[in-house]
Design a protein around this motif. Structure first.
Motif, mmCIF file in Angstrom:
data_model
loop_
_atom_site.group_PDB
_atom_site.id
_atom_site.type_symbol
_atom_site.label_atom_id
_atom_site.label_comp_id
_atom_site.label_asym_id
_atom_site.label_seq_id
_atom_site.Cartn_x
_atom_site.Cartn_y
_atom_site.Cartn_z
ATOM 1 N N LYS A 106 0.807 -1.218 0.000
ATOM 2 C CA LYS A 106 0.000 0.000 0.000
ATOM 3 C C LYS A 106 0.843 1.273 0.000
ATOM 4 O O LYS A 106 0.392 2.318 -0.484
ATOM 5 C CB LYS A 106 -0.918 0.013 1.236
ATOM 6 N N ILE A 109 4.452 2.329 -3.456
ATOM 7 C CA ILE A 109 3.894 2.282 -4.811
ATOM 8 C C ILE A 109 3.896 3.687 -5.390
ATOM 9 O O ILE A 109 4.022 4.681 -4.669
ATOM 10 C CB ILE A 109 2.449 1.723 -4.818
ATOM 11 N N SER A 111 1.777 6.477 -6.750
ATOM 12 C CA SER A 111 0.366 6.840 -6.659
ATOM 13 C C SER A 111 0.236 8.353 -6.555
ATOM 14 O O SER A 111 1.145 9.043 -6.089
ATOM 15 C CB SER A 111 -0.274 6.172 -5.445
ATOM 16 N N TYR A 112 -0.912 8.859 -6.994
ATOM 17 C CA TYR A 112 -1.177 10.296 -6.905
ATOM 18 C C TYR A 112 -1.734 10.688 -5.537
ATOM 19 O O TYR A 112 -1.824 11.861 -5.213
ATOM 20 C CB TYR A 112 -2.162 10.710 -8.009
ATOM 21 N N THR A 113 -2.118 9.695 -4.754
ATOM 22 C CA THR A 113 -2.643 10.003 -3.423
ATOM 23 C C THR A 113 -1.496 10.351 -2.472
ATOM 24 O O THR A 113 -0.338 10.028 -2.716
ATOM 25 C CB THR A 113 -3.426 8.811 -2.855
ATOM 26 N N LYS A 115 1.169 10.149 0.160
ATOM 27 C CA LYS A 115 1.883 9.029 0.781
ATOM 28 C C LYS A 115 1.791 9.110 2.298
ATOM 29 O O LYS A 115 1.678 8.079 2.977
ATOM 30 C CB LYS A 115 3.349 9.033 0.343
ATOM 31 N N ARG A 118 -1.360 7.559 3.440
ATOM 32 C CA ARG A 118 -1.328 6.102 3.315
ATOM 33 C C ARG A 118 -0.512 5.482 4.461
ATOM 34 O O ARG A 118 -0.893 4.454 5.026
ATOM 35 C CB ARG A 118 -0.727 5.687 1.969
#
Length: 532
Positions: A106, A109, A111-113, A115, A118
């Protein structure tokens, strides 16, 4: 007075022994390997060796140490405490939580979200799983810890359970094969200022060592007593009579009882002292398992091969381009190359606890960045402490060798060894490579007691002595030929490339003509499992 390196002005005189006085029988049994002469064969520290040891190095005994107790006092700073029953219960809960966690899947990676979001979500998710498991395992304890309380209120509990996981892994490298990586990466992220401030608590505390525990409870004098050598040595059969073994066991038990009674106080019980002594004994056991295979392979090398006298059919010479080799060495050069490599691996295995503590420190105190290394996204991180220690060990090995064959480049914090975690995992494989080979060679004399196997080995290989030299010659040639990668940066003769070549040989073991012999001795693989 001994003067080597260091500041002479501040050097304090220390008499090792007085003239006309018998030297203590314990002094000759001090070794640079952290064990007495009865713990490790042929490793006693003589006067000449003592005078050659630099004062400024923490990875070897200093020239001022006159007893085993003085030496073990320094080494105990890097020996983790053995887990007690309560800690083992918490360890099982931690492992169960890590096994179902998808932390790296998770977090690491592209990702545009955010970090940070996350990371925080995954850490809290793991803490929630641990909380649920604790409650299910012990309802009363779970109520005390988590009823009407937040994660911040239980900071000490989470710090303790994460420290238990780190400590257990150092003492047992074969355990937590996948869970440990998740744990360390989670703790790496938790130390980021933004993450820690948002979480509201810290997940990291220093690893509990024998030294730190005794220092906290006022019991460091235990380690200064010469009886600690008898109380912590590992008792091996090695052809001894039952009577002799029983005598050694009783001597060890008496030493443990004497130390635990003498140094017990209001803060430190006799049982606590015994646990500390058992932890040091675990260190000796670790060295026997991980360092002694290097000693045995060195003995095989010097027994069956000679640098200048080459036996027909058993030449160690290799040539680039032939049989996958990427190096060109004569018989003598290859002999010295193998000898130096095994000695270097031995030194690294001997200092593994020290290197592991430094790796733990580097991982939790340095920033990282994600990078595609050719084997997926990895955390690229500098390793200053480990790098300094490795260069010290390498320098010591080079001085011992006199003439160094091959490159002395150490990969740390690059695409080959991205971080300290990968470094530790890489060099923990040395024993997994050498142990099965050593066990196979040692069991050859036992399996030929069967008439059918004896006939097979005689007809195919010309007998046990010839078979033993055939296996060793193939390993010494093909496992140290610079193979294992398509460029000299990832393989070749560099410090890490030597291990890459050895792993490459292991991956091709099924194609070797002597592979059936390995199977007959009980060989199942090089992963360290299911081997008798």
């Amino acid at each position: 007075m001994l003067h080597r390196t260091g500041n002479r002005v501040r050097h304090q005189k220390k008499e090792i022994f007085k003239p006309n006085e018998k030297i203590s029988s314990l002094a000759p049994s001090i070794t640079t390997n952290g064990a007495s002469a009865s713990t490790s064969k042929g490793s006693s520290l003589n006067e000449e060796t003592v005078t050659e040891l630099p004062l400024d190095s923490k990875v070897i005994v200093s020239s001022g140490s006159s007893t085993f107790g003085d030496w073990i006092l320094e080494r105990s700073k890097y020996i983790p405490m053995r887990l007690d029953l309560t800690e083992r219960k918490l360890l099982r809960l931690l492992e169960a939580a890590l096994n179902v966690s998808e932390y790296t899947d998770k977090v690491d990676i592209l990702s545009y979200t955010s970090k940070a979001k996350r990371i925080i979500h995954q850490i809290k998710d793991l803490c929630a799983i641990i909380s649920g498991l604790v409650l299910a395992n012990d309802y009363r304890l779970g109520q005390q810890l988590f009823a009407d309380k937040t994660f911040e209120d239980n900071e000490e509990f989470f710090q303790k359970i994460f420290e238990i996981g780190r400590r257990h892994k150092i003492m047992n490298p074969e355990k937590m094969r996948s869970a440990y990586g998740k744990l360390m990466y989670l703790l790496m992220d938790s130390t980021i200022d933004e993450i820690e401030s948002t979480l509201g608590f810290s997940c990291v505390i220093p690893i509990k060592t024998v030294y730190s525990y005794l220092e906290e409870h006022g019991g460091l004098d235990v380690l200064r007593n010469d009886l600690v050598a008898d109380a912590t040595k590992e008792i091996m059969a090695d052809g001894k009579s039952r009577h002799q073994i029983q005598l050694e066991i009783k001597k060890k038990e008496r030493a443990i009882e004497a130390l635990s009674r003498k140094y017990a106080n209001a803060q430190l019980s006799s049982e606590d002292i015994k646990v500390c002594l058992y932890s040091i004994g675990d260190n000796h056991s670790f060295l026997r398992t991980n360092r002694d295979p290097c000693d045995k392979m060195l003995k095989y090398l010097t027994t069956f091969f000679h640098p200048t006298n080459m036996e027909e059919g058993f030449s160690l010479a290799i040539q680039s381009g032939r049989q996958g080799a990427r190096l060109t060495h004569s018989h003598e050069t290859q002999y010295r190359y193998i000898n130096q490599t095994l000695n270097l691996w031995r030194e690294i295995a001997h200092e593994m606890f020290y290197l592991w503590m430094l790796s733990d420190n580097d991982m939790l105190n340095n920033d990282y960045r994600l990078r595609d290394t050719g084997q997926g996204l990895q955390r690229l991180q500098s390793c200053p402490s480990v790098s300094r220690a490795m260069h010290t060990i390498l320098h010591k090995a080079q001085q011992k060798a006199g003439y160094w064959v091959g490159s002395s480049a150490i990969h740390l914090g690059d695409i080959n060894v991205p971080n300290a975690f990968m470094f530790i995992d890489k060099y923990n494989q040395v024993a997994r490579i050498l142990n099965p080979i050593v066990l196979t060679l040692e069991k050859l004399d036992d399996i030929v007691k069967d008439d059918g196997i004896h006939a097979y080995i005689r007809d195919t290989f010309g007998g046990v002595p010839n078979l033993r030299k055939t296996i060793l010659c193939d390993f010494f040639r093909m496992a140290f030929d610079g193979s294992g990668a398509d460029n000299f940066f990832s393989a070749g003769s560099c410090i890490d490339g030597r291990l890459t070549s050895a792993w490459n040989w292991c991956s091709q073991i099924e194609k070797k003509p002597f592979f059936p012999v390995f199977l007959l001795t009980g060989f199942t693989g090089f992963d360290g499992e299911n081997w008798s």
